[in-house]
Design a protein around this motif. Structure first.
Motif, PDB file in Angstrom:
ATOM      1  N   UNK A 137      42.698  40.486  35.447  1.00 46.10           N
ATOM      2  CA  UNK A 137      43.730  41.394  34.639  1.00 46.10           C
ATOM      3  C   UNK A 137      43.081  42.309  33.931  1.00 46.10           C
ATOM      4  N   UNK A 138      42.838  43.594  34.313  1.00 47.09           N
ATOM      5  CA  UNK A 138      41.695  44.346  33.560  1.00 47.09           C
ATOM      6  C   UNK A 138      42.904  45.108  32.426  1.00 47.09           C
ATOM      7  N   UNK A 139      42.557  45.107  31.100  1.00 48.27           N
ATOM      8  CA  UNK A 139      43.480  45.627  30.214  1.00 48.27           C
ATOM      9  C   UNK A 139      45.010  44.848  30.217  1.00 48.27           C
ATOM     10  N   UNK A 140      44.618  43.739  30.058  1.00 40.51           N
ATOM     11  CA  UNK A 140      45.670  42.727  30.196  1.00 40.51           C
ATOM     12  C   UNK A 140      46.930  42.774  29.035  1.00 40.51           C
ATOM     13  N   UNK A 141      46.328  43.406  27.866  1.00 40.04           N
ATOM     14  CA  UNK A 141      47.355  43.485  26.511  1.00 40.04           C
ATOM     15  C   UNK A 141      47.847  42.315  26.393  1.00 40.04           C
ATOM     16  N   UNK A 142      49.201  42.325  26.102  1.00 32.98           N
ATOM     17  CA  UNK A 142      49.797  41.175  25.442  1.00 32.98           C
ATOM     18  C   UNK A 142      50.308  40.026  26.550  1.00 32.98           C
ATOM     19  N   UNK A 143      49.877  40.072  27.871  1.00 36.98           N
ATOM     20  CA  UNK A 143      49.976  38.933  28.782  1.00 36.98           C
ATOM     21  C   UNK A 143      51.416  39.162  29.443  1.00 36.98           C
ATOM     22  N   UNK A 144      52.298  40.482  28.912  1.00 40.78           N
ATOM     23  CA  UNK A 144      53.551  40.496  29.419  1.00 40.78           C
ATOM     24  C   UNK A 144      53.458  41.822  30.507  1.00 40.78           C
ATOM     25  N   UNK A 145      54.083  41.670  31.599  1.00 40.54           N
ATOM     26  CA  UNK A 145      54.862  40.533  32.327  1.00 40.54           C
ATOM     27  C   UNK A 145      53.754  39.927  33.245  1.00 40.54           C
ATOM     28  N   UNK A 146      52.506  40.786  33.427  1.00 34.91           N
ATOM     29  CA  UNK A 146      51.734  40.216  34.907  1.00 34.91           C
ATOM     30  C   UNK A 146      50.938  38.880  34.477  1.00 34.91           C
ATOM     31  N   UNK A 147      50.313  38.894  33.508  1.00 36.42           N
ATOM     32  CA  UNK A 147      49.330  37.471  33.242  1.00 36.42           C
ATOM     33  C   UNK A 147      50.478  36.189  33.497  1.00 36.42           C
ATOM     34  N   UNK A 148      51.455  36.284  32.423  1.00 40.46           N
ATOM     35  CA  UNK A 148      52.634  35.384  32.695  1.00 40.46           C
ATOM     36  C   UNK A 148      53.181  35.182  33.693  1.00 40.46           C
ATOM     37  N   UNK A 149      53.670  36.051  34.793  1.00 42.60           N
ATOM     38  CA  UNK A 149      54.067  36.060  35.965  1.00 42.60           C
ATOM     39  C   UNK A 149      53.132  35.100  36.964  1.00 42.60           C
ATOM     40  N   UNK A 150      51.791  35.496  36.940  1.00 43.21           N
ATOM     41  CA  UNK A 150      50.756  35.039  37.749  1.00 43.21           C
ATOM     42  C   UNK A 150      50.638  33.509  37.472  1.00 43.21           C
ATOM     43  N   UNK A 151      50.437  33.259  35.908  1.00 45.93           N
ATOM     44  CA  UNK A 151      50.069  31.897  35.486  1.00 45.93           C
ATOM     45  C   UNK A 151      51.189  30.886  35.940  1.00 45.93           C
ATOM     46  N   UNK A 152      52.448  31.372  35.606  1.00 50.41           N
ATOM     47  CA  UNK A 152      53.603  30.596  35.927  1.00 50.41           C
ATOM     48  C   UNK A 152      53.680  30.261  37.447  1.00 50.41           C
ATOM     49  N   UNK A 153      52.828  31.005  38.148  1.00 51.10           N
ATOM     50  CA  UNK A 153      52.958  30.605  39.761  1.00 51.10           C
ATOM     51  C   UNK A 153      51.915  30.088  40.131  1.00 51.10           C
ATOM     52  N   UNK A 154      51.121  29.458  39.247  1.00 53.39           N
ATOM     53  CA  UNK A 154      49.969  28.375  39.378  1.00 53.39           C
ATOM     54  C   UNK A 154      48.539  29.430  39.575  1.00 53.39           C
ATOM     55  N   UNK A 155      48.416  30.704  39.272  1.00 50.66           N
ATOM     56  CA  UNK A 155      47.337  31.206  39.522  1.00 50.66           C
ATOM     57  C   UNK A 155      46.480  31.375  38.213  1.00 50.66           C
ATOM     58  N   UNK A 156      45.207  31.300  38.449  1.00 54.30           N
ATOM     59  CA  UNK A 156      44.234  31.218  37.510  1.00 54.30           C
ATOM     60  C   UNK A 156      44.045  32.819  36.975  1.00 54.30           C
ATOM     61  N   UNK A 157      44.312  33.153  35.580  1.00 59.87           N
ATOM     62  CA  UNK A 157      43.883  34.728  35.271  1.00 59.87           C
ATOM     63  C   UNK A 157      42.883  34.717  34.239  1.00 59.87           C
ATOM     64  N   UNK A 158      41.947  35.625  34.477  1.00 66.21           N
ATOM     65  CA  UNK A 158      41.103  36.003  33.452  1.00 66.21           C
ATOM     66  C   UNK A 158      41.576  37.448  33.077  1.00 66.21           C
ATOM     67  N   UNK A 159      42.018  37.693  31.706  1.00 62.56           N
ATOM     68  CA  UNK A 159      42.373  38.895  31.014  1.00 62.56           C
ATOM     69  C   UNK A 159      41.526  39.579  30.105  1.00 62.56           C
ATOM     70  N   UNK A 160      41.084  40.739  30.237  1.00 61.23           N
ATOM     71  CA  UNK A 160      40.308  41.413  29.398  1.00 61.23           C
ATOM     72  C   UNK A 160      41.042  42.592  28.566  1.00 61.23           C
ATOM     73  N   UNK A 161      40.726  42.656  27.370  1.00 52.60           N
ATOM     74  CA  UNK A 161      41.376  43.739  26.507  1.00 52.60           C
ATOM     75  C   UNK A 161      40.479  44.025  25.160  1.00 52.60           C
ATOM     76  N   UNK A 162      40.518  45.399  24.871  1.00 60.52           N
ATOM     77  CA  UNK A 162      39.742  45.645  23.827  1.00 60.52           C
ATOM     78  C   UNK A 162      40.539  45.486  22.269  1.00 60.52           C
ATOM     79  N   UNK A 163      41.647  45.140  22.608  1.00 60.23           N
ATOM     80  CA  UNK A 163      42.560  44.875  21.234  1.00 60.23           C
ATOM     81  C   UNK A 163      42.909  43.374  20.962  1.00 60.23           C
ATOM     82  N   UNK A 164      42.121  42.808  19.779  1.00 58.01           N
ATOM     83  CA  UNK A 164      42.182  41.552  19.412  1.00 58.01           C
ATOM     84  C   UNK A 164      43.668  41.096  19.051  1.00 58.01           C
TER      85      UNK A 164
END
Length: 203
Positions: free
Chosen positions: A45-72
């Motif tokens: 997930x390039x530029x995953x931001x706050x994790x919503x909605x995509x990272x959460x949607x994928x994780x909830x479905x059992x997919x491993x997610x690596x998210x990168x972002x420049x904002x701590x």
């Protein structure tokens, strides 16, 4: 991404999620991706931001997610709002040591880059893909580069492509376009924007 842009998203923080009135199209893209992936699966997930909605949607479905972002600040939100992902504080153009992925998504993150940086990034992403080798991109419709805007009262710069040009950039990077569509969405209260969603497969 410039220092000013990184600072912008640190300032925006939680207001980024609160600003979005309508995310049905992005959630629909996530649902499509889940239907294409076997299990186990790994998604970048390039530029995953706050994790919503995509990272959460994928994780909830059992997919491993690596998210990168420049904002701590955004990554701290992702850890809370989409727990279970691997979140890396880095430039989204830095693809070193990430491993291989079944798919990569970049929802409204490439708009923060100068256009000159997008083709080499896409070529780099292509080299990380395995299996179904899927790519999904979401952009805002337009035709400009490093255009100054105020987003939620914070100044930043963005780029945008016409649909045919975006398709060409993706295909020149070694992908086959599977679908490209335009969606009118209420991005902020009382502001409608046309968004472009592109699905592709590395060839």
């Amino acid at each position: 991404m410039s220092t000013e842009q990184k600072t912008a998203f640190d300032l925006i923080g939680r207001r980024y999620d609160e600003s979005f009135v309508e995310r049905d199209a992005q959630l629909g893209e996530g649902a499509w991706l889940l239907g294409q992936l076997g299990r186990p699966a790994r998604v970048l997930d390039l530029g995953c931001g706050s994790g919503l909605p995509t990272a959460k949607q994928l994780l909830d479905a059992g997919v491993e997610v690596v998210g990168t972002d420049e904002s701590a600040v955004m990554l701290e939100l992702a850890e809370t709002q989409a727990p279970g992902g691997q979140y890396l504080h880095r430039d989204l153009r830095d693809l070193a040591d990430l491993g291989e992925f079944d798919a990569a998504v970049a929802f409204f993150s490439l708009i923060m880059l100068p256009k000159a940086d997008i083709p080499p990034l896409l070529r780099g992403v292509r080299e990380l893909l395995r299996g179904p080798r899927l790519l999904q991109i979401a952009m805002v419709l337009g035709d400009f580069d490093r255009f100054p805007i105020s987003f939620l009262g914070v100044p930043t710069e963005v780029c945008a492509y016409p649909p045919d040009e975006l398709r060409q950039v993706v295909e020149d990077a070694g992908f086959e376009t599977m679908e490209l569509r335009e969606v009118a969405a209420e991005a902020e209260p009382n502001r409608i924007e046309v968004q472009i969603y592109l699905r592709a497969r590395a060839v």
